[in-house]
Design a protein around this motif. Structure first.
Motif, mmCIF file in Angstrom:
data_model
loop_
_atom_site.group_PDB
_atom_site.id
_atom_site.type_symbol
_atom_site.label_atom_id
_atom_site.label_comp_id
_atom_site.label_asym_id
_atom_site.label_seq_id
_atom_site.Cartn_x
_atom_site.Cartn_y
_atom_site.Cartn_z
ATOM 1 N N ARG A 48 -9.095 -8.282 -22.689
ATOM 2 C CA ARG A 48 -8.453 -6.748 -23.048
ATOM 3 C C ARG A 48 -6.891 -6.877 -23.347
ATOM 4 N NH1 ARG A 48 -10.936 -1.529 -21.923
ATOM 5 N NH2 ARG A 48 -12.172 -2.511 -19.974
ATOM 6 N N ASP A 49 -6.514 -6.715 -24.295
ATOM 7 C CA ASP A 49 -4.996 -6.326 -24.788
ATOM 8 C C ASP A 49 -4.191 -7.379 -23.880
ATOM 9 O OD1 ASP A 49 -3.069 -4.986 -25.826
ATOM 10 O OD2 ASP A 49 -2.828 -3.566 -24.484
ATOM 11 N N ILE A 50 -4.432 -8.468 -24.434
ATOM 12 C CA ILE A 50 -3.346 -9.694 -23.725
ATOM 13 C C ILE A 50 -2.335 -9.779 -24.604
ATOM 14 C CG2 ILE A 50 -3.595 -11.917 -23.244
ATOM 15 C CD1 ILE A 50 -5.755 -10.510 -21.623
ATOM 16 N N ASN A 51 -0.895 -9.797 -23.919
ATOM 17 C CA ASN A 51 0.130 -10.022 -24.559
ATOM 18 C C ASN A 51 0.919 -10.989 -23.598
ATOM 19 O OD1 ASN A 51 0.405 -7.821 -26.695
ATOM 20 N ND2 ASN A 51 -0.361 -7.028 -25.174
ATOM 21 N N ILE A 52 1.119 -12.277 -24.123
ATOM 22 C CA ILE A 52 1.975 -13.039 -23.430
ATOM 23 C C ILE A 52 2.827 -14.068 -24.368
ATOM 24 C CG2 ILE A 52 1.810 -15.184 -22.104
ATOM 25 C CD1 ILE A 52 -1.146 -14.793 -21.546
ATOM 26 N N ARG A 53 4.042 -14.309 -23.844
ATOM 27 C CA ARG A 53 4.915 -15.196 -24.463
ATOM 28 C C ARG A 53 5.304 -16.240 -23.732
ATOM 29 N NH1 ARG A 53 7.639 -13.272 -29.006
ATOM 30 N NH2 ARG A 53 9.494 -14.532 -28.312
ATOM 31 N N ILE A 54 4.948 -17.599 -24.119
ATOM 32 C CA ILE A 54 5.245 -18.493 -23.283
ATOM 33 C C ILE A 54 6.338 -19.433 -23.951
ATOM 34 C CG2 ILE A 54 4.196 -20.779 -22.508
ATOM 35 C CD1 ILE A 54 1.358 -19.414 -22.486
ATOM 36 N N ALA A 55 7.196 -19.754 -23.040
ATOM 37 C CA ALA A 55 8.660 -20.426 -23.721
ATOM 38 C C ALA A 55 8.190 -22.005 -23.870
ATOM 39 C CB ALA A 55 9.715 -20.144 -23.028
ATOM 40 N N ARG A 56 8.757 -22.534 -24.782
ATOM 41 C CA ARG A 56 8.877 -24.114 -25.061
ATOM 42 C C ARG A 56 9.086 -24.681 -23.643
ATOM 43 N NH1 ARG A 56 8.756 -24.488 -30.257
ATOM 44 N NH2 ARG A 56 10.098 -22.722 -30.551
ATOM 45 N N GLY A 57 8.294 -25.680 -23.318
ATOM 46 C CA GLY A 57 8.377 -26.457 -21.992
ATOM 47 C C GLY A 57 8.147 -25.879 -20.757
ATOM 48 N N GLU A 58 7.472 -24.466 -21.029
ATOM 49 C CA GLU A 58 7.097 -23.906 -19.565
ATOM 50 C C GLU A 58 5.655 -24.429 -19.438
ATOM 51 O OE1 GLU A 58 7.085 -19.381 -18.232
ATOM 52 O OE2 GLU A 58 6.998 -19.538 -20.367
ATOM 53 N N LEU A 59 5.703 -24.355 -17.810
ATOM 54 C CA LEU A 59 4.323 -24.586 -17.448
ATOM 55 C C LEU A 59 3.791 -23.167 -17.083
ATOM 56 C CD1 LEU A 59 3.143 -27.277 -15.107
ATOM 57 C CD2 LEU A 59 1.806 -25.379 -15.261
ATOM 58 N N PHE A 60 2.807 -22.618 -17.871
ATOM 59 C CA PHE A 60 2.378 -21.084 -17.601
ATOM 60 C C PHE A 60 0.862 -21.388 -16.970
ATOM 61 C CE2 PHE A 60 0.752 -17.000 -19.084
ATOM 62 C CZ PHE A 60 1.777 -16.257 -18.663
ATOM 63 N N VAL A 61 0.851 -20.598 -15.811
ATOM 64 C CA VAL A 61 -0.378 -20.449 -15.230
ATOM 65 C C VAL A 61 -1.029 -19.380 -15.213
ATOM 66 C CG1 VAL A 61 -1.525 -20.622 -12.955
ATOM 67 C CG2 VAL A 61 0.279 -22.084 -13.349
ATOM 68 N N VAL A 62 -2.697 -19.474 -15.877
ATOM 69 C CA VAL A 62 -3.475 -18.076 -15.871
ATOM 70 C C VAL A 62 -4.338 -18.300 -14.658
ATOM 71 C CG1 VAL A 62 -4.964 -16.752 -17.084
ATOM 72 C CG2 VAL A 62 -3.212 -18.054 -18.543
ATOM 73 N N MET A 63 -4.150 -17.455 -13.766
ATOM 74 C CA MET A 63 -5.126 -17.456 -12.634
ATOM 75 C C MET A 63 -5.889 -16.361 -12.308
ATOM 76 S SD MET A 63 -4.015 -16.610 -9.041
ATOM 77 C CE MET A 63 -5.732 -17.327 -8.542
#
Ligand SMILES: Nc1ncnc2c1ncn2[C@@H]1O[C@H](COP(=O)(O)OP(=O)(O)O)[C@@H](O)[C@H]1O
Ligand SMILES: [Mg+2]
Length: 410
Positions: A48-63
């Motif tokens: 529901r209404d997911i808004n994310i910006r992930i930067a180059r080289g970032e290790l982005f965790v979804v938990m």
């Protein structure tokens, strides 16, 4: 809409409703609860209404807990699942608008995925297993062997290419899975609970390896886990999900120390804070300081008037010189010192903004006065009163004990 800036991956207004005929999605957009929607329409809200910006080289965790929508999210990114509505952008190109051919091309060249459960072909050796997706992608044999072999090197299995899967331990098999993702050599890597099936020790090894890899190859990684300890260990940022929604996004420190709501707090209560609490997160920035050139008489007057037990002394650039207390100030006067910087100031261990609790504790045990926290240029930016350090230690000990208990009880 455009994907601005330097985001490697951005997700805008993404919804996924399973088993929907349109009514479920509308209810989700209107803010009805997941249970309510399921009851009324039979549709299941996945995202529901997911808004994310992930930067180059970032290790982005979804938990988040099982069933909260992590896999759905990561599969919507590469469209293994078609989103109900919303957009996904990859390096400024809209994945959600791609034709089948473009999508195939993007998955091959830009967006590899590592799964928790992936099958190794038992009759192929390790190298060929790693090379398999490249084969599917139509890469020539010499090239795929070369890429597979350097991916095996990266995960520390360089000597195992000729071995058969049955000769590998569970942890090694998982590394093969990781190598498979790396061999694709895409700028973005999606990892859906890659380590969840492994025992804690092997898991920690692989987490370390992932961090090393991340530093050396600078990939953008979306890493899914249901384990907050793992999230905190590997993540540059963590998004916490519940019932298909993101309830908080932040650095590990922000999430653990400033949980957005009681749900996140409950999660974070048990996390091992050891690597997380830093001098910056517990220091007091409202300390009293004087310039080194301050006359000792003035120093004494100030201590007396403001009833100070300690006062920090800094030079003209704000650099830390030492700490005075009433006894030190009196001794300085008795010894004929004129300026504060000539007083026999107390200098204990100084710590940096990013010094972690594990290293603060021994410094605190040796200290007689608050620990001075310095920035990279030696400027005094805060102090850690010893009671405050003790409190951080106690809550940390409690957290560690709680985690260990829950681990041993299953
Ligand atoms: N194909 C599907 N059809 C119906 N519901 C699904 C489907 N896939 C997932 N779901 C539901 O969507 C929600 C999120 O699932 P999932 O993304 O697998 O969660 P997680 O990966 O966080 O465990 C769950 O309620 C799940 O039952
Ligand atoms: Mg899942």
């Amino acid at each position: 809409m455009t994907a601005e800036g330097d985001a490697a991956l951005s997700i805008e207004g993404l919804y996924k409703v399973f088993g929907d005929d349109g009514a479920g999605l509308q209810l989700a957009i209107d803010g009805h609860s997941k249970d309510e929607i399921q009851e009324q329409t039979g549709a299941v809200v996945g995202l529901r209404d997911i808004n994310i910006r992930i930067a180059r080289g970032e290790l982005f965790v979804v938990m988040g807990l099982s069933g909260c929508g992590k896999s759905t999210l990561v599969r919507c990114v590469n469209r293994l699942i078609e989103p109900s509505v919303g957009q996904v952008w990859l390096n400024g190109r809209e994945i959600t608008a791609m034709s089948d051919d473009e999508l195939r091309d993007a998955r091959r060249n830009n967006l590899a995925m590592v799964f928790q459960h992936f099958g190794l072909m038992p009759h192929r050796n390790v190298l060929d297993n790693v090379a398999m997706p490249l084969e599917v992608a139509g890469v020539t044999k010499p090239e795929r062997r070369e890429r597979a072999s350097s991916a095996l090197d990266l995960v520390g299995l360089g000597d195992w290419g000729g071995s058969m899967p049955s000769q590998l331990s569970g942890g090694m098999k998982q590394r093969v899975g990781l190598a498979r993702g790396l061999a694709m050599d895409t700028p973005v890597l999606l990892m859906d609970e890659p380590f969840s099936a492994l025992d804690p020790v092997i898991r920690r090894d692989l987490q370390d390896e992932l961090l090393d890899l991340q530093r050396s190859v600078q990939k953008t990684i979306v890493f899914i886990t249901h384990d907050l300890n793992e999230a905190v260990r590997v993540g540059d940022r963590i998004a916490i999900m519940r019932d298909g929604e993101i309830v908080q996004v932040g650095s590990p420190n922000e999430v653990v120390l400033n949980p957005a709501d009681s749900f996140v707090r409950e999660f974070t209560q048990d996390v091992r804070l050891h690597g997380m609490v830093t001098a910056a997160s517990i220091m007091d920035t409202s300390f009293v300081s004087v310039a080194g050139s301050t006359p000792v008489s003035e120093l004494l007057a100030r201590i007396e008037q403001e009833n100070l037990s300690v006062i920090c002394c800094v030079d003209d650039d704000g650099k830390y010189l030492g700490t005075a207390d009433p006894a030190i100030a009196l001794r300085a006067r008795a010894g004929g010192a004129e300026r504060t910087e000539d007083a026999p100031l107390y200098v204990g261990d100084t710590v940096w903004l990013d010094t972690v609790l594990d290293d603060l504790v021994p410094a605190g045990l040796r200290a007689q006065h608050p620990l001075a926290v310095l920035d990279a240029s030696g400027v005094l930016v805060g102090v850690i009163p010893l009671e405050r350090l003790a409190r951080a230690m106690v809550s940390d000990e409690a957290a560690v004990a709680a985690t260990e208990e829950s681990e041993t009880s299953g």
